[in-house]
Structure formats: C-alpha cells, structure tokens
Motif scaffolding. Structure first.
Motif, PDB file in Angstrom:
ATOM      1  N   TYR A 180       0.735  -1.279   0.069  1.00  0.00           N
ATOM      2  CA  TYR A 180       0.036   0.010   0.017  1.00  0.00           C
ATOM      3  C   TYR A 180       0.784   1.144   0.017  1.00  0.00           C
ATOM      4  O   TYR A 180       0.559   2.103  -0.857  1.00  0.00           O
ATOM      5  CB  TYR A 180      -1.130  -0.062   1.134  1.00  0.00           C
ATOM      6  N   ASN A 219       2.440   1.641  -3.497  1.00  0.00           N
ATOM      7  CA  ASN A 219       1.489   2.201  -4.130  1.00  0.00           C
ATOM      8  C   ASN A 219       1.389   3.889  -4.067  1.00  0.00           C
ATOM      9  O   ASN A 219       1.226   4.472  -5.099  1.00  0.00           O
ATOM     10  CB  ASN A 219       0.158   1.520  -4.055  1.00  0.00           C
ATOM     11  N   LYS A 220       1.300   4.105  -2.933  1.00  0.00           N
ATOM     12  CA  LYS A 220       1.124   5.637  -2.500  1.00  0.00           C
ATOM     13  C   LYS A 220       2.385   6.414  -3.175  1.00  0.00           C
ATOM     14  O   LYS A 220       2.063   7.577  -3.760  1.00  0.00           O
ATOM     15  CB  LYS A 220       1.005   6.004  -1.095  1.00  0.00           C
ATOM     16  N   PHE A 275       2.181   6.221  -7.141  1.00  0.00           N
ATOM     17  CA  PHE A 275       1.209   6.861  -8.186  1.00  0.00           C
ATOM     18  C   PHE A 275       0.254   7.840  -7.525  1.00  0.00           C
ATOM     19  O   PHE A 275      -0.332   8.475  -8.200  1.00  0.00           O
ATOM     20  CB  PHE A 275       0.156   5.494  -8.366  1.00  0.00           C
ATOM     21  N   GLN A 276       0.427   7.967  -6.213  1.00  0.00           N
ATOM     22  CA  GLN A 276      -0.414   9.036  -5.617  1.00  0.00           C
ATOM     23  C   GLN A 276       0.205  10.247  -4.883  1.00  0.00           C
ATOM     24  O   GLN A 276      -0.469  11.201  -4.455  1.00  0.00           O
ATOM     25  CB  GLN A 276      -1.200   8.287  -4.367  1.00  0.00           C
ATOM     26  N   GLY A 277       1.619  10.216  -4.867  1.00  0.00           N
ATOM     27  CA  GLY A 277       2.100  11.298  -4.358  1.00  0.00           C
ATOM     28  C   GLY A 277       2.471  10.843  -2.625  1.00  0.00           C
ATOM     29  O   GLY A 277       1.385  10.762  -2.052  1.00  0.00           O
TER      30      GLY A 277
END
Length: 438
Positions: free
Chosen positions: A251, A254-255, A258-260
């Motif tokens: 998790y 992934n942050k 892809f999410q900053g």
C-alpha cells in the motif's frame, strides 16, 4: 548555569505533581476562569468540558499507535542491532548527550511523531550502555521537540490554495516561512544552544541509571513446549506477519509511485507497522513486544481526553478570544509577531494540540495582522514557534517519550524549564532582530 539548573531540578522534583494531577489542576484553573472571567455558569462549564472530552479520541488513538508501532519496531533484532552500533559511537556521557540531541533533533525536524519515538528509544539505548544520569539524557532527547520543520501543519496549510483564510491573508509560500533564511538560521541556532546547554550540565554524584529489569526486549525466551498444537505452530510461524507486513508495504509503495507521498501520522503508523511485522519473526514475537508497548501508552490513553475537555472549556467560554483580543489591543505592526509568539505559547499550555489551537486562535491573530499591516509570514512562524515553545513544560507532548523511557514528567522538567527560558530568549531575539534590521 549548573547551579541554576540544579536548583530548578530540585524545585520541580519537590513540587511538580504527576502529569495526570497537573492535567486535573489545569482543568480546575480553566473552569474557574470560565466562571470568573468568561461569565459562564458552572453547569455551562461542565457542559463545555463534556462536549470537548471526546474531541481528541482520533488523535489520541493515532498517538497511541505511533508509540506502540514505533516501540515494537525498536524491539526487533535488526533495529536493536542498529541501535547498538549507533550507541557504541558514544563512550562518554557527553558524547552520548551530543549524539542523542543531534539525532533526535533531526528526527523531530523531519516529523515530530517520528522524533518522539526515535528520541526516546535512542535515550534508552544510551542509558543502557553509558554511565549517564538517565533523566538528563531523556530531557536532552525531548529538548528538540520545539523545532518546527517540514511537518509543521500551520505553514503548510497557509501555503495551500483555497485554505480557509485565503481571503484575509492570501497564500503565503513556505519559502517565506519554514524555509526563510531567518527561520533556518534560528533552527540551526537552537540546535547549537541545545547541545551547549546540556553539555554544560554536570551529572549528580548519585546518578539514576536505567534499571536492568525494565529493559524491554531483553527477556530470556520462554522454553519450548514438548508438544505444539497447530495453533501454537501458527502463532510462531513466519507467514502471518510476513503477509500483513507485505500488504502494508505494498500500500505504501503504491502511494509513493502513483499518488504522491506525504508524511502524516497515519503514514508513520503504517511505516512502523509494516517494518515491525516484517522484522519480527512471528505473531507471538510481535504481540509480546506490543504488550510491553501498551504499558508505555497509558499516559496518552488517560490524559489526552482531559486536555480535550480543557480545550472545550477554553473555546466555548470565549477565553481564547478574550486573551487574543487583549494582546491585539496593545500591538503595533512591528511588535505583533513577537506578541503572537508569546500569546501562542501561553494558550498552548492549555490547548496543546497545534491544529486545535490554530483553528481557535489563528483566525483572530491573522485577521488582526492583516488589519495592522503586520508581516503575515513572520506572524505565522511566530504562532508556529509559540505553539512548540511551551511544549517543553507541557507534559501533553512528553507523554509518548516518557512512556517509552519509563520516566515521569518531574524527572525531566527541571532541565526543560531552563531550556524553555534559553530557547524563548533566542526566539524572541530573532523577532526583535527582524524588527530592527528588517
């Protein structure tokens, strides 16, 4: 300096009540002020206290998990080995103090939650390996908590488009607040002063050592049972903690991709959780470490709601507004940042949650700054530094560190009272210099 500090330590040891009793005393003071100054009835004050009591439940749980997951991570064999290697660089009490101060200060600067746990754990390790007065090194580890770094929420909020005060003060970039030349110079100066102050302290003739029987993580392993049931084997298996640790790590990865990635309390908890799960060998080992950590968190669990109740009374009775308006009435554009610092420090003692204090006091001070024509960037940082300054003598923020270190507030506050005066003088001098030299 040594004589003054020793006097402060003796006075605090004799007269300062426990952190819990101090919270009760502060509750009583605010209750009386609400009736006498705010004009509220005792029943109204009781209502305000009850309404505020639950307002820090979420934050209190976050702080409990920061302490618990960070503590459990520190008890893993890998981290214990790393800490051992770090502490071996310190062979004398002064070396131990300098190393603890610098490492904890940097950690606090990067993120106050990380610094809280890292400083306490490092102080414990130094206490194990170096013949040093343990309350002294715990105080040194906490002294850097006042630093305001990139995780300081107030300057970050004011630099974000569409923040709730944009119409009044606009957007103030962090290059004018956190990363201004004067603020960086103040930060470095405070680190130097902190090192010098604790280097000047002389250990008492009878030092208090970290007790050997409280050394978590050093217990002898329990003897293996002759027969292990399937449930026993699962409890000591690697795969449950490995799976959950990889899930949390995935998790976070992934942050980042892809999410900053941004550091907040929830992120710190997940990082500590993932690393602790991956580095402990089994669910039994993880839960055994967690059992020790839970005991260290008792101060947070019991006392955070009390401070939430105090904040509820301060807010609803209008005491923060009255105090802030009294400061504003005597301010000039030049003196306003300095008075903001002092008023934020005073209010922080009763409302130690920075976000909560900013929501109550911040709009009043910033609207006054705009009306007076005071520098908004300096006012913001004055408020931010004031919010951190009196944390040195406010047990609210010391509770996580004290829980890990196994000490009480009165053990360290004698040193921190003097550090409060020194650091306050340095911060005030900075704001005076900004007025004089522009």
């Amino acid at each position: 300096m040594e004589a003054i500090t020793n006097f402060s330590v003796r006075v605090v040891q004799r007269y300062l009540p426990s952190a819990f009793v101090l919270a009760v005393i502060l509750t009583a003071i605010v209750f009386v002020l609400g009736v006498a100054v705010g004009g509220e009835s005792p029943m109204n004050m009781a209502d305000y206290w009850g309404d505020g009591f639950s307002s820090l439940f979420k934050f209190g749980m976050q702080m409990t998990l920061v302490l618990l997951t960070g503590y459990v991570l520190a008890l893993t064999p890998v981290v214990q080995s790393l800490l051992t290697g770090l502490t071996r660089r310190a062979n004398t009490p002064k070396q131990a103090l300098v190393l603890t101060i610098v490492v904890s200060f940097v950690c606090y600067y990067l993120n106050w939650g990380f610094g809280m746990v890292a400083g306490a754990i490092l102080a414990r390790e130094m206490g194990r390996r170096v013949a040093i007065h343990f309350p002294l090194i715990v105080a040194a580890a906490y002294g850097g908590e006042l630093v305001r770094g990139p995780s300081s929420s107030i300057p970050l909020v004011i630099a974000t488009p569409d923040h709730f005060m944009e119409d009044a003060i606009g957007i103030v970039p962090v290059t004018e607040t956190l990363y201004s030349v004067w603020n960086i110079a103040l930060t470095v100066g405070l680190l130097c002063l902190l090192v010098i102050f604790f280097m000047l302290q002389k250990q008492p003739e009878k030092i208090i050592r970290l007790e050997a029987d409280s050394e978590e993580g050093r217990d002898a392993p329990a003897p293996e049972k002759a027969y292990q049931s399937p449930s026993d084997r699962i409890e000591k298996s690697r795969w449950p903690t490995l799976f959950l640790g990889l899930l949390a790590a995935g998790y976070l990865l992934n942050k980042v991709i892809f999410q900053g990635f941004s550091i907040d309390l929830n992120t710190i908890i997940l990082i500590f959780l993932a690393l602790g799960l991956l580095l402990h060998q089994s669910p039994a080992a993880y839960l055994g470490a967690a059992e020790k950590a839970v005991n260290a968190a008792r101060g947070i669990i019991v006392q955070f709601p009390l401070y939430a109740g105090i904040a509820g009374m301060m807010t609803s009775a209008g005491l923060v507004t009255q105090f802030s308006e009294a400061i504003i009435s005597v301010a000039t554009p030049e003196t306003f940042p300095l008075l903001t610092f002092l008023s934020a420090g005073a209010v922080n003692f009763f409302i130690p949650s920075g976000g909560g204090q900013w929501a109550i006091q911040g709009p009043i001070m910033m609207e006054a700054a705009a009306a007076l024509g005071a520098d908004p960037a300096q006012t913001i940082m004055a408020f931010t530094w004031g919010d951190g300054w009196t944390n040195q003598i406010q047990p609210f923020w010391a509770l996580p560190l004290l829980g890990v270190a196994g000490r009480s507030a009165r053990d360290i506050m004698g040193y921190l009272v003097i550090w409060l005066i020194i650091s306050g003088a340095a911060i005030v001098s900075t704001f005076v210099a900004l007025v004089v030299f522009g």
